[in-house]
Design a protein around this motif. Structure first.
Motif, short mmCIF file in Angstrom:
data_model
loop_
_atom_site.label_atom_id
_atom_site.label_comp_id
_atom_site.label_asym_id
_atom_site.label_seq_id
_atom_site.Cartn_x
_atom_site.Cartn_y
_atom_site.Cartn_z
N UNK A 29 40.91 39.97 47.83
CA UNK A 29 41.41 38.89 49.03
C UNK A 29 42.99 38.61 48.82
N UNK A 30 43.64 38.95 47.75
CA UNK A 30 44.84 39.07 47.41
C UNK A 30 44.94 40.01 46.39
N UNK A 31 46.27 40.43 45.89
CA UNK A 31 46.67 41.11 44.73
C UNK A 31 46.70 42.56 44.79
N UNK A 37 39.77 48.21 38.32
CA UNK A 37 40.97 47.75 37.67
C UNK A 37 41.08 46.23 37.29
N UNK A 38 40.60 45.59 38.04
CA UNK A 38 40.34 44.09 37.82
C UNK A 38 39.49 43.86 36.71
N UNK A 43 38.71 42.61 30.94
CA UNK A 43 38.39 43.44 29.59
C UNK A 43 39.66 43.02 28.36
N UNK A 44 40.83 43.11 28.92
CA UNK A 44 41.75 43.01 28.16
C UNK A 44 41.81 41.78 27.11
N UNK A 90 48.28 44.66 32.68
CA UNK A 90 48.59 45.52 33.86
C UNK A 90 47.88 46.71 33.66
N UNK A 91 47.18 46.88 34.87
CA UNK A 91 46.11 48.18 34.78
C UNK A 91 46.62 49.03 36.06
#
Length: 152
Positions: A29-31, A37-38, A43-44, A90-91
């Motif tokens: 819905x944004x980004x 990738x999210x 997971x990071x 950042x992925x």
């Protein structure tokens, strides 16, 4: 706004149920990230706890992060849409949706099994020693933000 308590069975179940509603083709819905990738991005936070994959910030960098970001990350106020992301989160490459989803569910289970007592007073990479409540907010608020990003 309180976030689900991932150390509690009902909070964990609620969060996992939302994750299981995600589909590989879901659009944000944004980004800029796609759903795989999210999941990798989420997971990071757990990789920082459970692996040595990400180096700890040096003393001055840690001081600055703690000074400017700790309250935003461990406090009760939800994240804003399209906020800045630390470089380590950042992925940019493509990821496997199912693999990232399974890794995240596994990290959630491990965190739940270890429990609040394990995390209370544990040191984070950037924020120093955190209470169990701060750890829960760090994990739960971040997941809530990104699950909302994908409509679940």
């Amino acid at each position: 706004m309180p976030f689900p308590n991932l150390f509690d069975a009902s909070g964990l179940a609620e969060t996992k149920e939302r994750i299981l509603k995600l589909k590989p083709e879901q659009a944000p819905q944004w980004g800029k990230m796609n759903v795989a990738q999210m999941l990798a991005h989420c997971n990071v936070a757990y990789e920082m706890v459970y692996t040595d994959k990400h180096p700890r910030p040096k003393a001055f960098e840690k001081f600055m992060i703690k000074l400017f970001a700790k309250k935003a990350v461990t406090g009760p106020k939800p994240y804003k849409k399209n906020g800045r992301t630390a470089p380590v989160f950042i992925i940019a490459d493509q990821r496997n949706f199912e693999a990232e989803k399974e890794r995240l569910l596994s990290f959630l289970d491990k965190t739940h099994v270890l429990g609040a007592d394990h995390f209370h007073g544990r040191e984070s990479h950037a924020f120093g020693h955190l209470t169990a409540g701060e750890w829960n907010t760090l994990f739960s608020k971040h997941l809530d933000h990104h699950l909302k990003q994908f409509g679940v």
